[in-house]
Design a protein around this motif. Structure first.
Motif, PDB file in Angstrom:
ATOM      1  N   ILE A 110       4.788 -16.090  86.028  1.00  0.00           N
ATOM      2  CA  ILE A 110       4.267 -17.239  86.872  1.00  0.00           C
ATOM      3  C   ILE A 110       2.656 -17.305  86.740  1.00  0.00           C
ATOM      4  CG2 ILE A 110       3.739 -17.479  89.245  1.00  0.00           C
ATOM      5  CD1 ILE A 110       6.309 -16.229  90.051  1.00  0.00           C
ATOM      6  N   PHE A 111       1.922 -16.482  86.362  1.00  0.00           N
ATOM      7  CA  PHE A 111       0.243 -16.615  86.360  1.00  0.00           C
ATOM      8  C   PHE A 111      -0.267 -16.164  85.218  1.00  0.00           C
ATOM      9  CE2 PHE A 111      -0.727 -12.038  87.164  1.00  0.00           C
ATOM     10  CZ  PHE A 111       0.499 -11.618  87.617  1.00  0.00           C
ATOM     11  N   ALA A 112       0.328 -15.313  84.218  1.00  0.00           N
ATOM     12  CA  ALA A 112      -0.093 -14.631  82.984  1.00  0.00           C
ATOM     13  C   ALA A 112       0.261 -15.841  81.849  1.00  0.00           C
ATOM     14  CB  ALA A 112       0.197 -13.336  83.035  1.00  0.00           C
ATOM     15  N   LYS A 113      -0.471 -16.603  81.089  1.00  0.00           N
ATOM     16  CA  LYS A 113      -0.042 -17.636  80.413  1.00  0.00           C
ATOM     17  C   LYS A 113      -0.657 -17.163  78.814  1.00  0.00           C
ATOM     18  CE  LYS A 113       1.864 -19.496  83.807  1.00  0.00           C
ATOM     19  NZ  LYS A 113       1.525 -20.701  84.686  1.00  0.00           N
ATOM     20  N   HIS A 114      -0.782 -15.796  78.784  1.00  0.00           N
ATOM     21  CA  HIS A 114      -1.581 -15.441  77.313  1.00  0.00           C
ATOM     22  C   HIS A 114      -1.034 -14.225  77.159  1.00  0.00           C
ATOM     23  CE1 HIS A 114      -4.446 -14.829  74.243  1.00  0.00           C
ATOM     24  NE2 HIS A 114      -4.860 -16.173  74.282  1.00  0.00           N
ATOM     25  N   PRO A 115      -0.709 -13.708  75.798  1.00  0.00           N
ATOM     26  CA  PRO A 115      -0.319 -12.447  75.497  1.00  0.00           C
ATOM     27  C   PRO A 115      -1.335 -11.390  76.067  1.00  0.00           C
ATOM     28  CG  PRO A 115      -0.224 -13.947  73.523  1.00  0.00           C
ATOM     29  CD  PRO A 115      -0.697 -14.669  74.524  1.00  0.00           C
ATOM     30  N   GLN A 116      -2.619 -11.673  75.788  1.00  0.00           N
ATOM     31  CA  GLN A 116      -3.383 -10.668  76.486  1.00  0.00           C
ATOM     32  C   GLN A 116      -3.597 -10.454  77.871  1.00  0.00           C
ATOM     33  OE1 GLN A 116      -7.340 -11.282  74.713  1.00  0.00           O
ATOM     34  NE2 GLN A 116      -6.781 -10.892  72.586  1.00  0.00           N
ATOM     35  N   ASP A 117      -3.143 -11.362  78.644  1.00  0.00           N
ATOM     36  CA  ASP A 117      -3.084 -11.378  79.869  1.00  0.00           C
ATOM     37  C   ASP A 117      -2.139 -10.573  80.379  1.00  0.00           C
ATOM     38  OD1 ASP A 117      -5.088 -13.035  80.136  1.00  0.00           O
ATOM     39  OD2 ASP A 117      -4.255 -15.063  80.492  1.00  0.00           O
ATOM     40  N   LEU A 118      -1.055 -10.364  79.916  1.00  0.00           N
ATOM     41  CA  LEU A 118       0.071  -9.704  80.024  1.00  0.00           C
ATOM     42  C   LEU A 118      -0.353  -8.003  80.452  1.00  0.00           C
ATOM     43  CD1 LEU A 118       2.927 -10.626  77.777  1.00  0.00           C
ATOM     44  CD2 LEU A 118       2.580 -11.484  80.156  1.00  0.00           C
ATOM     45  N   ALA A 119      -1.480  -7.725  79.555  1.00  0.00           N
ATOM     46  CA  ALA A 119      -1.868  -6.346  79.595  1.00  0.00           C
ATOM     47  C   ALA A 119      -2.717  -6.178  80.710  1.00  0.00           C
ATOM     48  CB  ALA A 119      -2.411  -5.777  78.214  1.00  0.00           C
ATOM     49  N   ILE A 120      -3.604  -7.177  81.055  1.00  0.00           N
ATOM     50  CA  ILE A 120      -4.585  -7.180  82.096  1.00  0.00           C
ATOM     51  C   ILE A 120      -3.737  -7.149  83.407  1.00  0.00           C
ATOM     52  CG2 ILE A 120      -6.301  -8.682  83.391  1.00  0.00           C
ATOM     53  CD1 ILE A 120      -7.110  -9.537  80.680  1.00  0.00           C
ATOM     54  N   GLY A 121      -2.618  -7.910  83.467  1.00  0.00           N
ATOM     55  CA  GLY A 121      -1.667  -7.921  84.733  1.00  0.00           C
ATOM     56  C   GLY A 121      -1.215  -6.467  84.971  1.00  0.00           C
ATOM     57  N   HIS A 122      -0.823  -5.732  84.125  1.00  0.00           N
ATOM     58  CA  HIS A 122      -0.552  -4.200  84.055  1.00  0.00           C
ATOM     59  C   HIS A 122      -1.454  -3.459  84.803  1.00  0.00           C
ATOM     60  CE1 HIS A 122       3.790  -4.499  82.764  1.00  0.00           C
ATOM     61  NE2 HIS A 122       3.465  -5.357  82.029  1.00  0.00           N
ATOM     62  N   LYS A 123      -2.425  -3.583  84.000  1.00  0.00           N
ATOM     63  CA  LYS A 123      -3.687  -2.578  84.262  1.00  0.00           C
ATOM     64  C   LYS A 123      -3.895  -2.853  85.811  1.00  0.00           C
ATOM     65  CE  LYS A 123      -5.831  -1.705  79.879  1.00  0.00           C
ATOM     66  NZ  LYS A 123      -7.040  -2.279  78.881  1.00  0.00           N
ATOM     67  N   THR A 124      -4.215  -4.148  86.142  1.00  0.00           N
ATOM     68  CA  THR A 124      -4.730  -4.344  87.406  1.00  0.00           C
ATOM     69  C   THR A 124      -3.660  -3.936  88.446  1.00  0.00           C
ATOM     70  OG1 THR A 124      -5.559  -6.570  86.654  1.00  0.00           O
ATOM     71  CG2 THR A 124      -5.382  -6.375  88.810  1.00  0.00           C
TER      72      THR A 124
END
Lengths: 307, 520
Positions: free
Chosen positions: A284-298
Motif C-alpha cells: 500500500i505504501f512501499a513502492k520501491h524495493p529498498q522501501d520494503l526493508a525500511i518498512g520491516h525495520k520501522t
C-alpha cells in the motif's frame, strides 16, 4: 459572501479535511481578496484534494486543468474549431457565394459575410478550462484547479498571467472576455522546477507539508470511520518513523488513509501494525524495493518500543 | 516599553508593514508594492488579534516560495518583537487600533462628529462599519462627499483618484493600499481642485461645510505624504547593474566589477566578517555568513532565470509553434513563428569535499548552490565525497536548506571518518558517473586538493576537464600553502583553474561571477 477562516475551518472539518491555520487563512484571503492561491508542498500532502473540497464547500463546479510539458493556449485557454469552420464553409459554399454576389462592393460583401457566418464568433470558439472558469455558460460559480503547474513549460505560465491578474482573456479574433464572476483559483506545484516570479507575484502562497503526528492521526480518524484514537495514533507514529527513515517513496496522506482502511477492513477491531502483518500491507505504501526493508525495520523498532 | 502611541490607525499600520517589508527586502526577499497592498488589505479583512494570527495573515501575502520561509519567519518575529516585550500591552494596542480602524471612528473623528449636528463631517469608516455589522450597505456620506465622488470618473481605477475615492467612501486603509500602487500625482491634485471649484460654483460647497472638507483634505494629504515617504524612503535591494552585452565574457567582466557594490548592499557584514577566514571558520561567524549566503543566493536567483529578459533580443525560429499554427490552418497560409530566445543555462556539476578540513566552506558553498538549484531545472548535479563519492542531487529538493544539509551529512554512502582520496574520487567519477560530464558542463570542485599521499590520478582529471566546458577548483587554503606537503595543486593545475577562497569575500566574489559562467 467570502468565508472567514473559522468558517473555512468548520466547513473543511465537516468534509473530513483536517486543516491548519495557514490553510484556512490562505483560503479565506484568496476568496476575499480575489487572488489565486499557489499551493506548494511535497507530493501527497493534500494540495489537489484541497481544491476538490473547496469546490464542494462553495457548491461550485471544479474545473481541473492538468498541466504537462507542451500544454499551450489551445488546451488551456481557448481554441477555434477549425474543422467546424471548414465544414460550415463547404456546406454553405453556394449560399455564401450568392450572398457575396449580390453585394454592391467588396466592403459590403465582407460585412454581409461577417453577419451571416461569423466564423470567429462564439459558435466556433472552443471553451477550454480557463475560459470556462472565467465565463461559465451556466453562470454558476467555479473553482479552477491548475494542477502541477511546475510540469508545464515556462511560456505557459505567461499565458496564465492575464487571466490570473486581470480576470480577463484577450482573444485577438474575438475580443476580451471579462470574468462574469471571479472563480476561486488554486494552483498546485510539487517544486520540480522554480516557477517564475511573475506568476508567484500574482498569487497568494501556501505551503502544505506532510502532516505531523497529531494531524495525521486526526486525518485518519476523520477519514476512516472504524479508526479509534489509539489506532490512529499508533499508525501515525509508524508513518512518521517510516518517513524519517528516508524511503525512496514517501507515503502520502491518501496512502496513510488506505493503510488504515485496509487494517480496519481485515480485522475487527482493527489491529495495529506488527511484524507479522507488515508484509500484507507493505504494497500500500512501499513502492520501491529498498522501501520494503525500511518498512520491516520501522515496524520492528515500533514493536520493540511498545513492548 | 511601548513604542506604539494611540491613536494607531491606518497610517501606523501601513508604517508597520512597510517597515517589515523593508526589513524583508534587506534580507533578500522581494516584496513589491503590490504585495504590500495585498498584505494591508488582508489585515483589514481578517483583523488579526494576535501575532500568530498576524503571521498567518501576512505569510500568504509576502512569502512567494518556501525557500523564503525561514527569512520571513526570523524577520517577522524580530520586527514585531517589541509588541510582546511589554507583556502584550503593545500587541493589544496594535490589535485594538487595527480593529478600530476597521470598525469604528477614531477619537478625533468622534470629536468632529459631535460638533457636527448637520452630518457634514466625513466619518472615515461609516461604510465599512455598516458592512461589518451587516447593516444597510448605503453609506451615510454627506452631500459634498457624494458630489466629490461623483466627479471622479468611473474608469479612474489606475490613478491616484481611486485612492481619493476610497478615502471619501470611508476606507482609509484601502486608500493607503491604492496609494502604494498608484501614487498621488500632480494631475490628480489638479482634478480634485477643479472638482472643488465646480462644486463651489454649484453651491454644493458652502462656507458652512467647508471646514469639514478642508479637514478631510488635510487628513488625506497627510496619508498621501506618509505613504509616499514610506514607499520611497531607502533603497530596496539594489540589483547589480545589468550588463549590456550578451557575451558571457563581457557579462563575467561586468559582474566582477559590480559584485562588491551589490554585495555590500545585500550582505550587512562587518569588515572582520567580510575578511573572515574560512579555513577554519569560527563558530561565531558561521550562522551570520550562512544567512548572508542565503540572501545572496536569493538576490542572484533572477539572474539565472530562463525567461527572456530583453524584448529586443533576437528572436529564434520556433518549429513547434510554427507546425502547430500551420496545422490549424491546414498549411495555408504557412506562417513562420518566432519566439524570444531563452537564456540557456549550461549544465552545472559540483563536486564537494566533505572531510573535516573543508567542511565549513562546503556548507557555505552548498547553501549557495541550494538557493539556485531550482533555477537550473534539472540541469545541475551535485556530488559529495570523502574517501568515496556519491551523488547528493536528490537532497536539493528538500524544502529547506537545514533539511538539505542534514540529509547530505547523514548520507549513508559517504564515510565521514575516512581521509580524502582525490585519486579514488576521479576513478569512481569516471567509472560510475561518467554521464555527469556529458554536454560540456561547468564543473566546480571544492576541496583542498590534499591527497593524503594517495595517487592523485591526474590523467583522469585531465580527461574530465577535456569533456567539461570549464573546470574550476575552489581551494579554501591560502595560496601560500598550495603545493606544500601532500597538496596536488601543482599536478592538477594543468587541468583545472584554481581559485583561492580562503576568506569570505573571496567566496562571494567568485559566486557573483557564477552567472557569467553558466549562462550560455
Amino acid at each position: 459572501m467570502p468565508l472567514s477562516p473559522q468558517s473555512w475551518h468548520d466547513a473543511l472539518t465537516r468534509q473530513h479535511y483536517i486543516p491548519t491555520t495557514n490553510i484556512t487563512t490562505a483560503l479565506a484571503l484568496a476568496q476575499a481578496l480575489e487572488k489565486p492561491l499557489l499551493v506548494e508542498g511535497p507530493p501527497g500532502a493534500g494540495k489537489t484534494y484541497l481544491a476538490h473540497i473547496a469546490s464542494q464547500i462553495l457548491d461550485a463546479a471544479l474545473i481541473r486543468l492538468q498541466c504537462y510539458e507542451g500544454i499551450d493556449a489551445s488546451k488551456a485557454l481557448y481554441e477555434y474549431h477549425y474543422g467546424k469552420q471548414l465544414l460550415y464553409l463547404n456546406v454553405l459554399r453556394e449560399r455564401v457565394t450568392s450572398l457575396i454576389d449580390s453585394s454592391a462592393d467588396l466592403e459590403q460583401a465582407i460585412d454581409q459575410l461577417d453577419t451571416a457566418l461569423p466564423l470567429w464568433g462564439p459558435a466556433f470558439l472552443l471553451r477550454r478550462p480557463v475560459f470556462e472558469a472565467l465565463a461559465p455558460e451556466d453562470q454558476l460559480p467555479r473553482v479552477l484547479l491548475v494542477d502541477e503547474v511546475d510540469r508545464a513549460d515556462r511560456e505557459f505560465e505567461a499565458l496564465l498571467l492575464e487571466p490570473l491578474s486581470d480576470w480577463s482573456l484577450s482573444i485577438p479574433e474575438y475580443g476580451t472576455v471579462m470574468a462574469t464572476q471571479k472563480p476561486l483559483v488554486i494552483l498546485t506545484s510539487n517544486r520540480t522546477r522554480d516557477l517564475s516570479d511573475a506568476l508567484r507575484r500574482r498569487c497568494l502562497y501556501l505551503w502544505i507539508d506532510l502532516p505531523d503526528r497529531a494531524r495525521e492521526a486526526a486525518i485518519i480518524q476523520a477519514q476512516v470511520a472504524d479508526a479509534s484514537q489509539a489506532f490512529a495514533g499508533q499508525l501515525a507514529d509508524f508513518l512518521g518513523r517510516y518517513r524519517q527513515a528516508r524511503p525512496h517513496h514517501v507515503p502520502s496522506i491518501a496512502e496513510a488513509v488506505e493503510l488504515a482502511t485496509a487494517l480496519c477492513r481485515t480485522s475487527d477491531p482493527p489491529v495495529t501494525l506488527s511484524p507479522d502483518l507488515i508484509d500484507a500491507v507493505l504494497p500500500i505504501f512501499a513502492k520501491h524495493p529498498q522501501d520494503l526493508a525500511i518498512g520491516h525495520k520501522t515496524v520492528e523498532a515500533l514493536s520493540h518500543d511498545v513492548s | 516599553m511601548t513604542s506604539v502611541d494611540p491613536p494607531f490607525g491606518a497610517v501606523q499600520i501601513t508604517q508597520s508593514l512597510t517597515g517589515l517589508a523593508r526589513r524583508l527586502r534587506t534580507e533578500g526577499l522581494t516584496v513589491t508594492p503590490d504585495d504590500l497592498a495585498t498584505a494591508l488589505q488582508a489585515c483589514a479583512l481578517l483583523q488579526p488579534r494576535s501575532l500568530n494570527h498576524l503571521y498567518a495573515v501576512l505569510y500568504p501575502c509576502l512569502v512567494k516560495t518556501f525557500t523564503d520561509d525561514s527569512i520571513f519567519r526570523s524577520a517577522f518575529w524580530s520586527y514585531f518583537q517589541h509588541l510582546t516585550a511589554d507583556g502584550g500591552e503593545g500587541l493589544a494596542l496594535w490589535a485594538t487600533a487595527l480593529a478600530s480602524s476597521q470598525t469604528g471612528p477614531s477619537e478625533a473623528n468622534d470629536a468632529l462628529a459631535e460638533s457636527d449636528p448637520a452630518g457634514e463631517s466625513l466619518n472615515p469608516n461609516s461604510e465599512s462599519r455598516s458592512e461589518t455589522t451587516g447593516g444597510s450597505s448605503q453609506p451615510s456620506l454627506p452631500a459634498w462627499a457624494q458630489a466629490l465622488i461623483g466627479q471622479i470618473p468611473e474608469d479612474a481605477i489606475t490613478s491616484g483618484l481611486a485612492a481619493w475615492k476610497a478615502f471619501l467612501q470611508g476606507h482609509p486603509e484601502r486608500s493607503a493600499a491604492l496609494l502604494i500602487r498608484h501614487p498621488w500625482a500632480h494631475h490628480d491634485k489638479t482634478r480634485v481642485a477643479q472638482a472643488l471649484a465646480e462644486l463651489a460654483g454649484d453651491g454644493v460647497i458652502t462656507p458652512q461645510n467647508w471646514p469639514y472638507i478642508e479637514q478631510t483634505l488635510t487628513r488625506y494629504l497627510h496619508l498621501v505624504h506618509t505613504v509616499d515617504a514610506l514607499s520611497t524612503a531607502g533603497p530596496s535591494v539594489p540589483r547589480p547593474a545589468q550588463p549590456t552585452s550578451n557575451s558571457a565574457v563581457h557579462r563575467r567582466h561586468a559582474m566582477s566589477h559590480v559584485w562588491r557594490g551589490a554585495a555590500a548592499w545585500t550582505l550587512d557584514l562587518s569588515p572582520q566578517q567580510w575578511s573572515a577566514s574560512l579555513d577554519p571558520l569560527r563558530d561565531a561567524d558561521r550562522e551570520i555568513l550562512l544567512t548572508a549566503i542565503h540572501a545572496m543566493a536569493a538576490q542572484l536567483r533572477p539572474d539565472f532565470s530562463a525567461e527572456p529578459r530583453h524584448a529586443h533580443r533576437a528572436r529564434a525560429f520556433d518549429f513547434r509553434r510554427t507546425l502547430h499554427r500551420s496545422l490549424g490552418t491546414f498549411g495555408e497560409p504557412f506562417t513562420l513563428v518566432t519566439s524570444a530566445r531563452r537564456i540557456r543555462l549550461r549544465r552545472l556539476v559540483t563536486v564537494c569535499d566533505l572531510s573535516g578540513s573543508v567542511k565549513s566552506v562546503t556548507a557555505l558553498f552548498l547553501a549557495f548552490v541550494y538557493g539556485l538549484h531550482q533555477a537550473f531545472g534539472g540541469r545541475a548535479q551535485h556530488f559529495a565525497f570523502v574517501s568515496a563519492v556519491d551523488e547528493i542531487t536528490a537532497h536539493f529538493s528538500a524544502p529547506s536548506y537545514a533539511e538539505c544539509i542534514d540529509a547530505v551529512l547523514h548520507h549513508s554512502a559517504i564515510d565521514y571518518r575516512g581521509y580524502s582520496d582525490y585519486g579514488a574520487l576521479w576513478t569512481q567519477m569516471t567509472a560510475e558517473y561518467a554521464g555527469a560530464f556529458e554536454g560540456n558542463p561547468i564543473v566546480l570542485v571544492l576541496g583542498d586538493a590534499r591527497t593524503n599521499r594517495y595517487d592523485p590520478q591526474t590523467a583522469l582529471l585531465t580527461a574530465i576537464a577535456r569533456r567539461a566546458r570549464a573546470l574550476y577548483w575552489l581551494n579554501p587554503e591560502s595560496e601560500s600553502q598550495w603545493s606544500t606537503g601532500d597538496s596536488a595543486v601543482l599536478a592538477y593545475r594543468t587541468a583545472a583553474r584554481f581559485i583561492e577562497i580562503h576568506t569570505f569575500d573571496q567566496l562571494v566574489r567568485f559566486l557573483y561571477q557564477l552567472p557569467g559562467m553558466v549562462i550560455a
